[in-house]
Design an enzyme around this catalytic site. Structure first.
Site, short mmCIF file in Angstrom:
data_model
loop_
_atom_site.label_atom_id
_atom_site.label_comp_id
_atom_site.label_asym_id
_atom_site.label_seq_id
_atom_site.Cartn_x
_atom_site.Cartn_y
_atom_site.Cartn_z
N SER A 92 3.77 107.63 57.76
CA SER A 92 4.76 106.56 57.65
C SER A 92 4.27 105.59 56.57
O SER A 92 3.08 105.33 56.44
CB SER A 92 4.97 105.85 58.99
N HIS B 140 9.17 109.86 60.90
CA HIS B 140 8.26 110.99 60.74
C HIS B 140 8.95 112.36 60.65
O HIS B 140 8.29 113.38 60.82
CB HIS B 140 7.28 111.06 61.91
N HIS C 227 1.63 114.15 65.84
CA HIS C 227 0.52 113.31 66.32
C HIS C 227 0.05 113.77 67.69
O HIS C 227 0.85 114.26 68.50
CB HIS C 227 0.95 111.85 66.42
N TYR D 289 -0.61 111.79 70.03
CA TYR D 289 0.07 110.96 71.05
C TYR D 289 1.46 111.49 71.42
O TYR D 289 2.04 111.05 72.40
CB TYR D 289 0.14 109.49 70.62
N GLU D 290 1.98 112.44 70.64
CA GLU D 290 3.26 113.05 71.00
C GLU D 290 3.06 114.14 72.05
O GLU D 290 4.03 114.74 72.51
CB GLU D 290 3.93 113.64 69.76
N ALA E 261 -0.27 105.10 57.79
CA ALA E 261 -0.09 103.66 57.97
C ALA E 261 -1.22 103.21 58.88
O ALA E 261 -1.61 103.93 59.79
CB ALA E 261 1.25 103.38 58.63
N MET F 116 -3.73 106.18 64.01
CA MET F 116 -3.63 107.22 65.05
C MET F 116 -3.51 108.62 64.47
O MET F 116 -2.95 109.52 65.11
CB MET F 116 -2.42 106.92 65.96
N SER F 117 -4.01 108.82 63.27
CA SER F 117 -3.85 110.15 62.65
C SER F 117 -5.02 110.46 61.71
O SER F 117 -6.08 109.85 61.81
CB SER F 117 -2.54 110.18 61.86
N ASN G 217 0.20 96.22 58.89
CA ASN G 217 0.16 95.07 59.81
C ASN G 217 -1.29 94.65 59.99
O ASN G 217 -2.20 95.43 59.71
CB ASN G 217 0.75 95.46 61.18
N HIS H 122 6.33 98.95 66.23
CA HIS H 122 6.51 100.13 65.37
C HIS H 122 7.51 99.81 64.26
O HIS H 122 7.36 100.25 63.12
CB HIS H 122 6.99 101.32 66.22
N1 HPA Z 1 -3.04 100.33 65.20
C1 HPA Z 1 -3.01 101.68 65.27
N2 HPA Z 1 -2.26 102.42 64.48
C2 HPA Z 1 -1.52 101.80 63.55
C3 HPA Z 1 -1.51 100.40 63.42
C4 HPA Z 1 -2.31 99.63 64.29
O1 HPA Z 1 -2.36 98.39 64.22
N3 HPA Z 1 -0.65 100.11 62.40
C5 HPA Z 1 -0.18 101.30 61.93
N4 HPA Z 1 -0.69 102.33 62.63
#
Ligand code: HPA
Length: 256
Positions: A11, A42, A64, A66-67, A94, A190-191, A214, A226
């Site tokens: 992303s 995605h 991912h 987490y999916e 990201a 997370m990737s 962020n 998100h």
């Molecule tokens: N934490 C985990 N994964 C992320 C974040 C975050 O702040 N921003 C984008 N992916």
């Protein structure tokens, strides 16, 4: 066409897809073994074509952990890229900024990573290659230099730092982010880490690039969403495209 460079678009990097002169485009659901990715931002698509004049395999979107997919399935496209002839793999994502100097819209070249996903994609790997892969220079120093040059030429705010991977999908707590900062992490996501490990197992040269979307939990007065991550990703899309095209162009035939 035999792709020599592979790029996985996370992303924040999807705009890069527009820059490829594609000869073939395949949705992931048409490729055996690929996962359907259901997360907004995605949708999965493989393109084969020229990026900056270089034969490139573009993997837009990733599955991912987490999916609910195993890391074996998450990293399958990396093995396919290696089998297709890719020698250089650029992984993008990201990430949340932990380093106090990082701001949304900045980019970070991965210098190293910390795997806190709690799993390793080579567990149970039934491959003839040894699973004891050296990760001392998982992110190739020469490719890191090329990324930095490409980012500077694109006019992008660029850092080099340590990416820490968590399983997700919840964002972190402020206490976790303070702990991660003490561990030496500059950004969290997370990737990417499972893909890096499998790519090194396949002998690929790896580069990693994060778009800081962020400030990490507790670093910002507002909650993380998100939506915020996707909006920031779209805002940096054009710049990301220029960095990646510049990077791919610098991947000369001799090192593929
Ligand atoms: N934490 C985990 N994964 C992320 C974040 C975050 O702040 N921003 C984008 N992916």
């Amino acid at each position: 066409m035999r792709p020599e460079v592979g790029v996985v678009l996370g992303s924040g990097f999807r705009a890069v897809e527009q820059g490829i002169e594609a000869e073939a485009v395949l949705p992931y659901d048409r490729i055996p073994g690929f996962c359907q990715t259901g997360v907004v931002g995605h949708a999965g698509r493989l393109s084969l074509g020229r990026l900056g004049g270089v034969p490139t395999l573009l993997l837009a979107g990733r599955a991912h952990f987490y999916e609910g997919y195993s890391l074996e399935r998450v990293t399958f496209p990396v093995r396919v890229a290696a089998e297709l002839g890719v020698r250089v793999l650029l992984l993008t994502n990201a990430a949340g900024g932990i380093n106090q100097r990082y701001r949304p819209g900045h980019f970070m070249i991965l210098r190293d990573h910390i795997n806190l996903m709690g799993l390793n994609p080579l567990c149970g790997c039934a491959d003839s290659r040894s699973p004891f892969v050296d990760l001392t220079e998982a992110y190739d120093p020469e490719l890191r230099r090329r990324l930095r040059t490409a980012a500077r030429q694109a006019g992008a705010p660029i850092h080099a730092g340590v990416y820490l991977a968590v399983a997700g999908p919840s964002y972190e707590t402020p206490a976790e982010i303070r702990a991660f900062a003490r561990l030496g992490a500059d950004a969290v996501g997370m990737s990417t880490v499972p893909e890096t490990i499998v790519a090194r197992h396949c002998g690929l040269r790896v580069a990693g690039l994060s778009a800081i979307t962020n400030l990490a939990a507790g670093r910002s007065p507002t909650p993380i969403s998100h939506e915020e991550v996707l909006v920031a990703g779209r805002a940096t899309g054009e710049l990301a495209g220029r960095i990646i095209a510049g990077f791919v162009r610098r991947c000369v035939p001799s090192d593929r």
